[in-house]
Design a protein around this motif. Structure first.
Motif, PDB file in Angstrom:
ATOM      1  N   SER A 261       6.944 106.676  14.402  1.00 40.61           N
ATOM      2  CA  SER A 261       7.273 107.770  15.319  1.00 40.61           C
ATOM      3  C   SER A 261       8.643 108.362  14.990  1.00 40.61           C
ATOM      4  O   SER A 261       8.823 109.586  14.964  1.00 40.61           O
ATOM      5  CB  SER A 261       7.239 107.264  16.763  1.00 40.61           C
ATOM      6  OG  SER A 261       7.513 108.301  17.682  1.00 40.61           O
TER       7      SER A 261
ATOM      8  N   VAL B  79       8.586 110.499  11.763  1.00 40.90           N
ATOM      9  CA  VAL B  79       8.107 111.860  11.959  1.00 40.90           C
ATOM     10  C   VAL B  79       9.215 112.736  12.532  1.00 40.90           C
ATOM     11  O   VAL B  79       9.442 113.864  12.069  1.00 40.90           O
ATOM     12  CB  VAL B  79       6.870 111.869  12.882  1.00 40.90           C
ATOM     13  CG1 VAL B  79       6.509 113.294  13.293  1.00 40.90           C
ATOM     14  CG2 VAL B  79       5.680 111.220  12.185  1.00 40.90           C
TER      15      VAL B  79
ATOM     16  N   GLN C 237      11.809 113.361   9.851  1.00 46.76           N
ATOM     17  CA  GLN C 237      11.239 113.805   8.582  1.00 46.76           C
ATOM     18  C   GLN C 237      11.662 112.889   7.429  1.00 46.76           C
ATOM     19  O   GLN C 237      12.156 113.330   6.384  1.00 46.76           O
ATOM     20  CB  GLN C 237      11.648 115.267   8.302  1.00 46.76           C
ATOM     21  CG  GLN C 237      11.141 116.238   9.357  1.00 46.76           C
ATOM     22  CD  GLN C 237      11.511 117.683   9.064  1.00 46.76           C
ATOM     23  OE1 GLN C 237      12.344 117.966   8.213  1.00 46.76           O
ATOM     24  NE2 GLN C 237      10.881 118.601   9.771  1.00 46.76           N
TER      25      GLN C 237
ATOM     26  N   ASN D  81      10.513 109.092   5.201  1.00 43.84           N
ATOM     27  CA  ASN D  81       9.398 108.181   4.948  1.00 43.84           C
ATOM     28  C   ASN D  81       9.666 106.872   5.695  1.00 43.84           C
ATOM     29  O   ASN D  81      10.806 106.590   6.075  1.00 43.84           O
ATOM     30  CB  ASN D  81       9.177 107.964   3.446  1.00 43.84           C
ATOM     31  CG  ASN D  81      10.347 107.250   2.791  1.00 43.84           C
ATOM     32  OD1 ASN D  81      10.746 106.165   3.211  1.00 43.84           O
ATOM     33  ND2 ASN D  81      10.907 107.845   1.744  1.00 43.84           N
TER      34      ASN D  81
ATOM     35  N   MET E  64       4.940 120.785  19.259  1.00 44.48           N
ATOM     36  CA  MET E  64       3.781 120.419  18.453  1.00 44.48           C
ATOM     37  C   MET E  64       2.671 119.876  19.347  1.00 44.48           C
ATOM     38  O   MET E  64       2.935 119.052  20.224  1.00 44.48           O
ATOM     39  CB  MET E  64       4.191 119.345  17.426  1.00 44.48           C
ATOM     40  CG  MET E  64       3.100 119.000  16.419  1.00 44.48           C
ATOM     41  SD  MET E  64       3.607 117.628  15.317  1.00 44.48           S
ATOM     42  CE  MET E  64       5.050 118.333  14.536  1.00 44.48           C
TER      43      MET E  64
ATOM     44  N   GLU F 297      -1.824 116.920  16.868  1.00 44.31           N
ATOM     45  CA  GLU F 297      -1.195 117.119  15.557  1.00 44.31           C
ATOM     46  C   GLU F 297      -0.061 116.120  15.351  1.00 44.31           C
ATOM     47  O   GLU F 297       0.099 115.556  14.260  1.00 44.31           O
ATOM     48  CB  GLU F 297      -0.668 118.552  15.456  1.00 44.31           C
ATOM     49  CG  GLU F 297      -0.084 118.893  14.096  1.00 44.31           C
ATOM     50  CD  GLU F 297       0.428 120.322  14.029  1.00 44.31           C
ATOM     51  OE1 GLU F 297       1.260 120.616  13.142  1.00 44.31           O
ATOM     52  OE2 GLU F 297       0.003 121.151  14.879  1.00 44.31           O
ATOM     53  N   LEU F 298       0.730 115.884  16.413  1.00 48.81           N
ATOM     54  CA  LEU F 298       1.817 114.906  16.323  1.00 48.81           C
ATOM     55  C   LEU F 298       1.274 113.525  16.014  1.00 48.81           C
ATOM     56  O   LEU F 298       1.794 112.809  15.140  1.00 48.81           O
ATOM     57  CB  LEU F 298       2.607 114.880  17.639  1.00 48.81           C
ATOM     58  CG  LEU F 298       3.692 113.811  17.747  1.00 48.81           C
ATOM     59  CD1 LEU F 298       4.790 114.034  16.713  1.00 48.81           C
ATOM     60  CD2 LEU F 298       4.288 113.788  19.163  1.00 48.81           C
TER      61      LEU F 298
ATOM     62  N   GLN G  87      -1.457 112.732  14.507  1.00 49.32           N
ATOM     63  CA  GLN G  87      -1.939 112.693  13.125  1.00 49.32           C
ATOM     64  C   GLN G  87      -0.794 112.497  12.139  1.00 49.32           C
ATOM     65  O   GLN G  87      -0.938 111.773  11.150  1.00 49.32           O
ATOM     66  CB  GLN G  87      -2.712 113.976  12.805  1.00 49.32           C
ATOM     67  CG  GLN G  87      -4.063 114.057  13.508  1.00 49.32           C
ATOM     68  CD  GLN G  87      -4.728 115.413  13.342  1.00 49.32           C
ATOM     69  OE1 GLN G  87      -4.091 116.402  12.955  1.00 49.32           O
ATOM     70  NE2 GLN G  87      -6.026 115.478  13.638  1.00 49.32           N
ATOM     71  N   HIS G  88       0.363 113.115  12.428  1.00 44.89           N
ATOM     72  CA  HIS G  88       1.545 112.933  11.575  1.00 44.89           C
ATOM     73  C   HIS G  88       2.022 111.485  11.629  1.00 44.89           C
ATOM     74  O   HIS G  88       2.339 110.883  10.599  1.00 44.89           O
ATOM     75  CB  HIS G  88       2.674 113.866  12.024  1.00 44.89           C
ATOM     76  CG  HIS G  88       2.559 115.263  11.494  1.00 44.89           C
ATOM     77  ND1 HIS G  88       2.750 115.579  10.172  1.00 44.89           N
ATOM     78  CD2 HIS G  88       2.272 116.430  12.118  1.00 44.89           C
ATOM     79  CE1 HIS G  88       2.581 116.879   9.998  1.00 44.89           C
ATOM     80  NE2 HIS G  88       2.289 117.421  11.166  1.00 44.89           N
TER      81      HIS G  88
ATOM     82  N   ARG H  45      -0.382 109.233   9.787  1.00 48.48           N
ATOM     83  CA  ARG H  45      -0.276 109.388   8.334  1.00 48.48           C
ATOM     84  C   ARG H  45       0.915 108.596   7.790  1.00 48.48           C
ATOM     85  O   ARG H  45       0.787 107.876   6.794  1.00 48.48           O
ATOM     86  CB  ARG H  45      -0.147 110.871   7.971  1.00 48.48           C
ATOM     87  CG  ARG H  45      -0.017 111.134   6.473  1.00 48.48           C
ATOM     88  CD  ARG H  45       0.034 112.617   6.184  1.00 48.48           C
ATOM     89  NE  ARG H  45       1.153 113.269   6.846  1.00 48.48           N
ATOM     90  CZ  ARG H  45       2.397 113.282   6.355  1.00 48.48           C
ATOM     91  NH1 ARG H  45       2.674 112.670   5.218  1.00 48.48           N
ATOM     92  NH2 ARG H  45       3.352 113.901   7.013  1.00 48.48           N
ATOM     93  N   LEU H  46       2.076 108.711   8.452  1.00 47.61           N
ATOM     94  CA  LEU H  46       3.247 107.980   7.978  1.00 47.61           C
ATOM     95  C   LEU H  46       3.090 106.476   8.170  1.00 47.61           C
ATOM     96  O   LEU H  46       3.540 105.684   7.337  1.00 47.61           O
ATOM     97  CB  LEU H  46       4.510 108.477   8.693  1.00 47.61           C
ATOM     98  CG  LEU H  46       4.999 109.871   8.272  1.00 47.61           C
ATOM     99  CD1 LEU H  46       6.313 110.208   8.954  1.00 47.61           C
ATOM    100  CD2 LEU H  46       5.181 109.961   6.764  1.00 47.61           C
TER     101      LEU H  46
END
Length: 476
Positions: free
Chosen positions: A123, A126, A129, A131, A411, A415-416, A418-419, A422-423
């Motif tokens: 969290s 994201v 920004q 990794n 956002m 969508e948040l 999903q981000h 993904r991370l």
């Protein structure tokens, strides 16, 4: 004002929440010495309380303080309704300990240990920004700048929770006739679900719940037992903080089962959420992205871990997948390379089956969110539950969507998520059996010293909460 706790379980959004009763309301302390006979309570516009006796005398009343222990023992509500009760677990409490350490006499400091969950790390990654690996290292640098001594990753303790969950399921599957070890096995890592089960269904559901401790509480065992021995200090000299995606983890840490009587200390002293870490960063005027990274600490050895790790099977810990693979191999000699999910009525209810020659050998499911949990419980009570094992989580979409995670107003929530997902999945995954140090600790520190010790450090028990009378429901 809507509570910030357990965002998926908000009181203002009843789509996925079991509403509270008013049995737990304990607003003021009544002074029985004032006057005699019946007294009334008068509430001013500003919310202050006054006790009015029959002779006209008045006295201002103090609001009663309710602890997390009071909350856990009360049947009046579940999960996020308990938000107003939490005062002793916050980032302000962490600050107090760190400030006290700065002025403490030599030898009087407490060793501050912070354990960070992979979900919280994703969290924050994201938001800034970054990794996940850089996020882990920069968080380590930030906490040590504040005064923490060690920063660990709870993915390490999750290995023990997964291993014990695997063993427990195989043991219960082979002893299905024993009602004390009933099937299906329901996971126990989600405190919101456990709180609901204990308070709402009690003895009807408790026999099915896994006794394996959650990663947070296994980390508590490791820190206050193994690590304390390593550091040659008693458990009470360590202040252990966890960073979690869920406010209900504060309730879990406060359970009496996780209190060490001998040293008068909890396995986890304080739980702060992802959002509270962000508040700390804001209060310090620090941007995580601008910090110089620091190496992660390793709980097992003196060397530092090179990067954070995680587990296969989704953002809630992968319990279903790990237990399913292990059980398929251990019980039926079948190697499962890929676990295939079959969605049912919604994306938060999915099934997995192991079949051979048209016969179902294992039938597992994942049930997220209280709508699906209620359906599962009703099937179980009616004797119509077809599953051997269910991964249960209170929040829709699981722990990555916990109420303590960071929000992004600009956002859409989908969508948040999903981000974050993904991370989270970018981190290298390892099977519990392959993680350096896990087998050594598992075999020698735990199992090498007897099953009783293993049981006390890696398992727990659950308790039905007796329902309070509904006759005291009050309308002010």
């Amino acid at each position: 004002m809507a509570s910030p706790f357990s965002g998926a379980l908000q009181l203002t959004d009843l789509d996925d929440f079991i509403g509270p009763s008013q049995d737990c309301i304990k607003p003021v302390k009544i002074d029985k010495k004032l006057g005699s006979g019946v007294a009334k309570i008068h509430i001013e516009d500003d919310g202050s309380y006054f006790q009015v006796s029959q002779d006209g005398g008045t006295r201002k009343l103090e609001k009663a303080r309710i602890s997390l222990d009071d909350c856990l023992a009360c049947s009046g509500c579940v999960t996020s309704a308990e938000t107003v009760l939490i005062t002793q677990q916050s980032h302000e409490e962490l600050r107090k300990i760190l400030d006290a350490n700065k002025t403490a006499a030599p030898g009087q400091q407490r060793l501050v240990v912070i354990s960070v969950s992979p979900q919280s790390r994703a969290s924050l990654a994201v938001r800034f920004q970054l990794n996940p690996t850089d996020t882990a290292r920069k968080l380590t640098a930030f906490f040590k700048k504040l005064g923490a001594h060690y920063v660990f990753d709870t993915a390490f303790s999750r290995n023990f929770s997964l291993l014990e969950s695997q063993r427990e399921f195989v043991r219960r599957f082979r002893a299905q006739a024993d009602s004390k070890h009933a099937l299906p096995v329901l996971t126990s890592a989600c405190p919101g679900w456990i709180c609901y089960a204990e308070k709402t269904h009690g003895s009807a559901i408790i026999p099915y719940i896994s006794t394996a401790r959650s990663p947070q509480q296994v980390m508590g065992s490791l820190v206050k037992d193994f690590f304390a021995q390593q550091q040659h200090v008693t458990p009470d000299k360590i202040y252990h903080v966890t960073v979690m995606p869920c406010y209900d983890k504060k309730l879990e840490a406060s359970r009496p089962d996780f209190f060490r009587q001998e040293h008068q200390t909890r396995d986890v002293d304080c739980v702060i959420t992802t959002g509270e870490v962000f508040k700390l960063l804001e209060e310090e005027g620090v941007s995580l992205a601008e910090l110089e990274p620091a190496p992660l600490d390793s709980l097992y050895s003196s060397t530092s871990a090179q990067e954070p790790t995680s587990h296969r099977g989704g953002g809630s810990g992968g319990y279903l997948e790990h237990v399913f693979r292990h059980a398929a191999q251990e019980l039926f000699g079948i190697h499962v390379d890929k676990v295939t999910y079959r969605p049912l009525r919604n994306k938060d209810f999915q099934e997995v089956t192991l079949e051979r020659e048209g016969r179902v050998l294992l039938h597992f499911a994942a049930a997220y969110g209280f709508r699906n949990i209620q359906n599962l419980v009703q099937k179980l009570k009616r004797g119509r539950c077809p599953y051997h094992y269910v991964e249960v989580m209170a929040c829709p979409s699981g722990c990555l969507n916990g109420g303590g995670q960071l929000k992004a107003p600009e956002m859409p929530s989908k969508e948040l998520f999903q981000h974050v997902e993904r991370l989270y999945s970018m981190v290298r995954t390892e099977a519990p059996e392959d993680v350096p140090g896990v087998q050594e600790l598992y075999q020698h520190w735990l199992h090498g010293e007897g099953s009783e010790r293993t049981g006390s450090l890696l398992h727990t028990s659950y308790h039905a909460v007796e329902k309070a009378s509904s006759g005291l429901s009050i309308r002010w």
